[in-house]
Design a protein around this motif. Structure first.
Motif: not given
Length: 378
Positions: A51-57, A66-69, A268-271, A282-286
């Protein structure tokens, strides 16, 4: 090569471990993690998630639903993942899958009976790789196999890497179908996974439909790809095909090695927070891509990694993930592959790639990639 590893700046699949800055096919910046030990380490790192805090960005690797973002709720992801595994894993335990193995063997034999009666040349993708896992997951979920063409169409759409609208519509179609299936199972329960999930008083109809959707997509799509690619690798090296015909006891080890030797898609994974990895910040959200192909071809773990060697130690590869992110469908996938490869090599000792002009064809528009045709003769 996988999509991410083919972009400028990416490490070769047999390169050293570390993080490398790359550009994804969508043009976004990402980190590619390479090397067996680093990839396993990051699989187990709770500071990375889907997941991501702001998925739209968020950076993306494609438009796949399912796996693009990013997917999931950032605030509840860890709890949601643990809950999903605790609910689904008992239905796909090694013991339960072993009990289902005779059915997998029977379906495989039926498909190969048709293939043998029809005679060559034939398309092994259409005759075996697609219908086997699709029929098995339909039986496990208790949904009609007659709807298989729709499942394949929706799955391909949901995995489309270039068309976001098409991908989202495909996912919506699968969910809508599963929602109707749940309503039917509530009124007419059977001996299947969907009915057993419906019997759980803590699960809503949307919960069960979402779980069924994940199982319907992942429960057949990856196996279709793996069976096709494994058969192709063996057909490209006829001595390996002959070995399995003469020594069928090697099939389990061969399947595990073929899973290692294939080129699975990077994950894909997000920090979730800022973190340091092998000297890189690695910055948060990367976006961090776990290089499964690199890990499975790390020469420090798998000597001469490009060679398919049935004598390698089994169970070391990361094709099915690692730790808490190990795929719950792995026992079923192995059984399906063992049935397909074992019966193929036993019954068709002279099978070979068709030398026609078309040859095996691959698809690039779907995240999981794989074959669209595997012409063979015997």
């Amino acid at each position: 090569m996988t999509r991410a590893e083919s972009v400028p700046g990416a490490c070769p699949v047999t390169g050293g471990a570390g993080l490398t800055r790359i550009r994804t096919p969508t043009g976004d910046s990402a980190w590619l993690a390479t090397g067996y030990h680093l990839v396993r380490e990051l699989f187990a790192d709770a500071r990375l998630g889907r997941s991501h805090r702001t998925p739209e960005t968020a950076a993306r690797i494609g438009e796949s639903a399912f796996f693009g973002g990013p997917i999931g709720n950032f605030d509840t992801e860890l709890a949601d993942h643990a809950r999903m595994k605790s609910i689904l894993q008992p239905h796909f335990s090694p013991g339960r899958m072993r009990a289902f193995r005779p059915r997998v063997d029977a379906v495989t034999a039926e498909l190969l009976d048709v293939l043998a009666a029809r005679g060559g040349p034939a398309d092994l993708h259409a005759e075996l790789a697609v219908p086997l896992p699709l029929q098995i997951i339909c039986e496990l979920l208790g949904v009609p196999f007659e709807d298989r063409d729709s499942f394949r169409e929706w799955t391909a759409a949901a995995g489309d890497v270039a068309d976001r609208g098409k991908a989202e519509q495909g996912a919506a179609d699968i969910f809508g179908y599963c929602r109707k299936s749940v309503e039917h199972k509530r009124a007419h329960p059977g001996d299947d996974v969907t009915s057993r999930l419906c019997a759980d008083p803590e699960l809503t109809d949307d919960d069960v439909a979402m779980f069924a959707m994940v199982l319907l997509f992942a429960g057949h799509e990856t196996s279709v790809v793996q069976i096709g690619v494994a058969a192709l690798m063996l057909l490209e090296q006829p001595e390996l095909w002959r070995t399995l015909h003469e020594r069928p006891e090697l099939v389990p080890a061969a399947v595990d090695e073929l899973l290692r030797a294939c080129e699975p898609t990077n994950l894909p994974r997000y920090a979730r927070v800022d973190l340091a990895v092998r000297g890189e910040q690695v910055a948060a959200g990367d976006l961090v891509l776990l290089g499964l192909t690199s890990a499975n071809h790390d020469a420090t773990v798998f000597p001469d990694p490009a060679r398919v060697d049935f004598a390698r130690a089994q169970g070391q590869h990361v094709t099915f993930g690692f730790g808490s992110h190990y795929c719950i469908g792995a026992p079923l996938a192995r059984i399906e592959m063992q049935a397909a490869i074992g019966q193929l090599t036993a019954r068709f000792p002279t099978m070979a790639l068709d030398a026609g002009p078309a040859g095996p064809t691959q698809r690039e528009e779907v995240f999981t990639r794989g074959l669209t045709a595997l012409p063979v003769t015997w």
